[in-house]
Design an enzyme around this catalytic site. Structure first.
Site, PDB file in Angstrom:
ATOM      1  N   LYS A  24       0.851  -1.213   0.000  1.00  0.00           N
ATOM      2  CA  LYS A  24       0.000   0.000   0.000  1.00  0.00           C
ATOM      3  C   LYS A  24       0.877   1.250   0.000  1.00  0.00           C
ATOM      4  O   LYS A  24       0.659   2.174  -0.773  1.00  0.00           O
ATOM      5  CB  LYS A  24      -0.877   0.033   1.235  1.00  0.00           C
ATOM      6  CG  LYS A  24      -1.453   1.418   1.531  1.00  0.00           C
ATOM      7  CD  LYS A  24      -2.313   1.488   2.747  1.00  0.00           C
ATOM      8  CE  LYS A  24      -1.638   1.930   3.982  1.00  0.00           C
ATOM      9  NZ  LYS A  24      -1.416   3.371   4.142  1.00  0.00           N
ATOM     10  N   ASN A  25       1.909   1.276   0.849  1.00  0.00           N
ATOM     11  CA  ASN A  25       2.676   2.511   1.021  1.00  0.00           C
ATOM     12  C   ASN A  25       3.648   2.787  -0.107  1.00  0.00           C
ATOM     13  O   ASN A  25       4.229   3.871  -0.163  1.00  0.00           O
ATOM     14  CB  ASN A  25       3.360   2.520   2.388  1.00  0.00           C
ATOM     15  CG  ASN A  25       2.328   2.664   3.495  1.00  0.00           C
ATOM     16  OD1 ASN A  25       1.175   3.033   3.223  1.00  0.00           O
ATOM     17  ND2 ASN A  25       2.705   2.349   4.706  1.00  0.00           N
ATOM     18  N   CYS A 118      -5.450   8.996   8.424  1.00  0.00           N
ATOM     19  CA  CYS A 118      -5.764   8.549   9.795  1.00  0.00           C
ATOM     20  C   CYS A 118      -5.309   9.599  10.807  1.00  0.00           C
ATOM     21  O   CYS A 118      -4.296  10.241  10.639  1.00  0.00           O
ATOM     22  CB  CYS A 118      -4.986   7.292  10.134  1.00  0.00           C
ATOM     23  SG  CYS A 118      -5.503   5.908   9.187  1.00  0.00           S
ATOM     24  N   ARG A 123       0.249  15.502  12.301  1.00  0.00           N
ATOM     25  CA  ARG A 123       1.001  14.961  11.150  1.00  0.00           C
ATOM     26  C   ARG A 123       1.310  16.114  10.186  1.00  0.00           C
ATOM     27  O   ARG A 123       0.679  16.285   9.177  1.00  0.00           O
ATOM     28  CB  ARG A 123       0.201  13.848  10.463  1.00  0.00           C
ATOM     29  CG  ARG A 123      -0.011  12.666  11.388  1.00  0.00           C
ATOM     30  CD  ARG A 123      -0.720  11.538  10.687  1.00  0.00           C
ATOM     31  NE  ARG A 123       0.188  10.795   9.804  1.00  0.00           N
ATOM     32  CZ  ARG A 123      -0.248   9.839   8.974  1.00  0.00           C
ATOM     33  NH1 ARG A 123      -1.532   9.597   8.877  1.00  0.00           N
ATOM     34  NH2 ARG A 123       0.594   9.183   8.213  1.00  0.00           N
ATOM     35  N   ASP A 309       3.893   0.733  12.011  1.00  0.00           N
ATOM     36  CA  ASP A 309       2.617   0.187  11.522  1.00  0.00           C
ATOM     37  C   ASP A 309       2.338  -1.207  12.054  1.00  0.00           C
ATOM     38  O   ASP A 309       1.217  -1.699  11.944  1.00  0.00           O
ATOM     39  CB  ASP A 309       2.613   0.136   9.986  1.00  0.00           C
ATOM     40  CG  ASP A 309       2.729   1.516   9.395  1.00  0.00           C
ATOM     41  OD1 ASP A 309       3.046   1.622   8.197  1.00  0.00           O
ATOM     42  OD2 ASP A 309       2.533   2.490  10.140  1.00  0.00           O
ATOM     43  N   ARG A 401      -8.823   0.476   3.719  1.00  0.00           N
ATOM     44  CA  ARG A 401      -7.884   1.411   3.081  1.00  0.00           C
ATOM     45  C   ARG A 401      -6.519   0.748   2.889  1.00  0.00           C
ATOM     46  O   ARG A 401      -5.756   1.133   2.023  1.00  0.00           O
ATOM     47  CB  ARG A 401      -7.701   2.659   3.955  1.00  0.00           C
ATOM     48  CG  ARG A 401      -8.842   3.630   3.932  1.00  0.00           C
ATOM     49  CD  ARG A 401      -8.393   4.918   4.545  1.00  0.00           C
ATOM     50  NE  ARG A 401      -7.093   5.299   4.000  1.00  0.00           N
ATOM     51  CZ  ARG A 401      -6.118   5.877   4.700  1.00  0.00           C
ATOM     52  NH1 ARG A 401      -6.303   6.132   5.978  1.00  0.00           N
ATOM     53  NH2 ARG A 401      -4.961   6.180   4.140  1.00  0.00           N
TER      54      ARG A 401
END
Ligand code: EPZ
Length: 424
Positions: A24-25, A118, A123, A309, A401
């Protein structure tokens, strides 16, 4: 308004094989990077996650053709138009900000709404903006519509030092610098595998990068970049999550499509806990057949340290350990909202300052819990598989997600898991 929930009946041992999807990242940076190309790009191994939909919508707003065929995404940016990205799709994910770097890099100008994502504590994107400024961009922020506009007469190489080895800032600055005039150096760059994956795509598109994956990246600007094709690396966080699931409730689980080097920190922690597994090429075989897990101390760090994570799903596994474990998150000091949810299921976790203490072993029981963010959702799925009775997880959109069909993959391993709608 209806929302999707997941119900899990715990206590069923898992057996069989699960195949890990594309990272995903990496995906959420590779897709915006396509705006730098003047001809079509094909990306293989694209995970089925909602973030991909949101990014595809933004590419279409930029007048790119986007077609998904199975796990291939075909993007044709030939007729791209650099319009302001201010639609709701921008709010769907923080990684929308990669369009800042890509469009600034290609057009020397970009207007984009501040991204969502999120809630994991503050952030900021100050390091991204510091990099763009160093490359020659003037940045204005419109408070009313929360929109950034970046403009550069011309983009020139620069020496950029990152005060923190930020993944997002490293990638975003790379995207802005690949077509700048001259040489850019990024010092104290992040070294995550996803950054290397993006650099591999950029190189195939004609960019000139060196040292990606170390803390000093050198970029020599090129005049133009062209289409190519690229296969995404496997998702080390999904793989880590399934390793934890297999350790918690597996009998014999084979996890395929894994680059085990990307999981060294987790694998050494699982070994310390007492989990039995074997690395077989690009797969890992886990035996979850006994539980005299020992307590451990875990501290998250930028790659190759222990991934932030994975600290949430690991915390669930630590409820099985005989003693008091400690989990410290140095990256997101507020990333502990899963602990209250786990305590509702019978865990005995105390949250401290940027850390939590897990007192085990405790027996978990099913109840209704809330996924407050993506990896909290993952931690609750692990807990539901372990717990006695039925666990209902709300706000499942967080999980969707970042995990590609997690319920289908778990059902194939023998989990009793179902998805249903509830009225809010
Ligand atoms: C990436 O987020 C990942 N997201 C996150 O994964 C991951 O947790 C994080 O890296 C750390 O590994 C994506 O890649 C899309 P950072 P990113 O910039 O890039 C501070 C998931 O669950 N910071 O490395 O946003 C920041 O506040 C998600 O898949 C600044 O201060 O992470 C944080 O404390 C969650 N200023 C720390 O650095 C900046 O300009 C890490 O941020 C940028 C970051």
């Amino acid at each position: 308004m209806a929302q999707e929930c997941i119900a899990i009946e715990g206590g069923h041992p898992l057996n069989g094989t699960v195949r890990i999807s594309g990272a995903k990242n990496a995906t959420v940076a590779l897709i915006p990077a396509v705006v730098l190309a003047n001809s079509p790009v094909e990306i293989y191994g694209v995970p089925e996650i909602s973030d991909v939909e949101a990014l595809s919508t933004l590419l279409r707003e930029l007048n790119c053709d986007v077609e998904r065929v199975g796990d291939t995404l075909k993007v044709d940016p030939t007729h791209i138009k650099n319009i302001p990205l201010v639609s709701k799709a921008v709010d769907k994910l923080r990684a929308s900000y990669y369009f800042m770097g890509g469009l600034l890099g290609r057009y020397r100008e970009v207007t984009i709404k501040m991204p969502g994502g999120c809630y994991l504590g503050p952030r900021p994107i100050d390091l991204h903006l510091k990099g763009f400024k160093a490359l020659g961009a003037d940045i204005t922020y419109n408070e009313k519509d929360e929109t950034y506009t970046l403009k550069a007469e011309h983009l020139h190489g620069a020496e950029i030092y990152l005060d923190f080895a930020s993944v997002g800032a490293t990638i975003n600055i790379m995207l802005a610098a690949v077509m700048a005039e001259g040489r850019t150096t990024i010092e104290n760059a992040a070294k995550e595998p996803e950054i290397i994956d993006v650099a591999n795509l950029l190189t195939k598109m004609g960019a000139k990068l060196r040292g990606v994956g170390t803390d000093t990246i050198i970029i020599d600007g090129v005049k133009e970049m062209h289409g190519t094709s690229h296969e995404i690396i496997p998702d080390r966080i999904e793989a880590g999550t399934f390793l934890i699931i297999a350790a918690a409730v597996g009998r014999k689980v084979l996890i395929q499509n894994v680059i085990s080097q990307h999981l060294d920190a987790l694998l050494s922690k699982l070994r310390e806990l007492g989990v039995r597994f074997e690395i077989i090429g690009d797969s890992i075989l886990v035996w979850g057949d006994y539980y005299d897990f020992k307590p451990v101390e875990v501290t998250t760090q930028p790659y190759p340290g222990f991934a932030t994570d994975l600290q949430q799903p690991l915390t669930t596994l630590l409820t099985l350990a005989h003693g008091r474990s400690k989990v410290t998150d140095t990256i997101y000091t507020e990333r502990f909202k899963h602990c209250a949810q786990l305590n509702k299921m019978g865990a005995n976790i105390e949250v401290g300052d940027g850390c939590c203490y897990v007192n085990g072993p405790t027996k978990l029981h099913g109840t209704r819990v809330e996924a407050t963010d993506l990896r909290c959702g993952a931690a609750l799925v692990v807990a539901g598989l372990m717990a006695e009775g039925i666990t209902e997880i709300t706000n499942v959109y967080h999980i969707d997600r970042g995990y590609d069909n997690i319920d289908r993959k778990l059902t194939a391993l023998g989990a009793q898991i179902s998805r249903y709608q509830v009225e809010d």
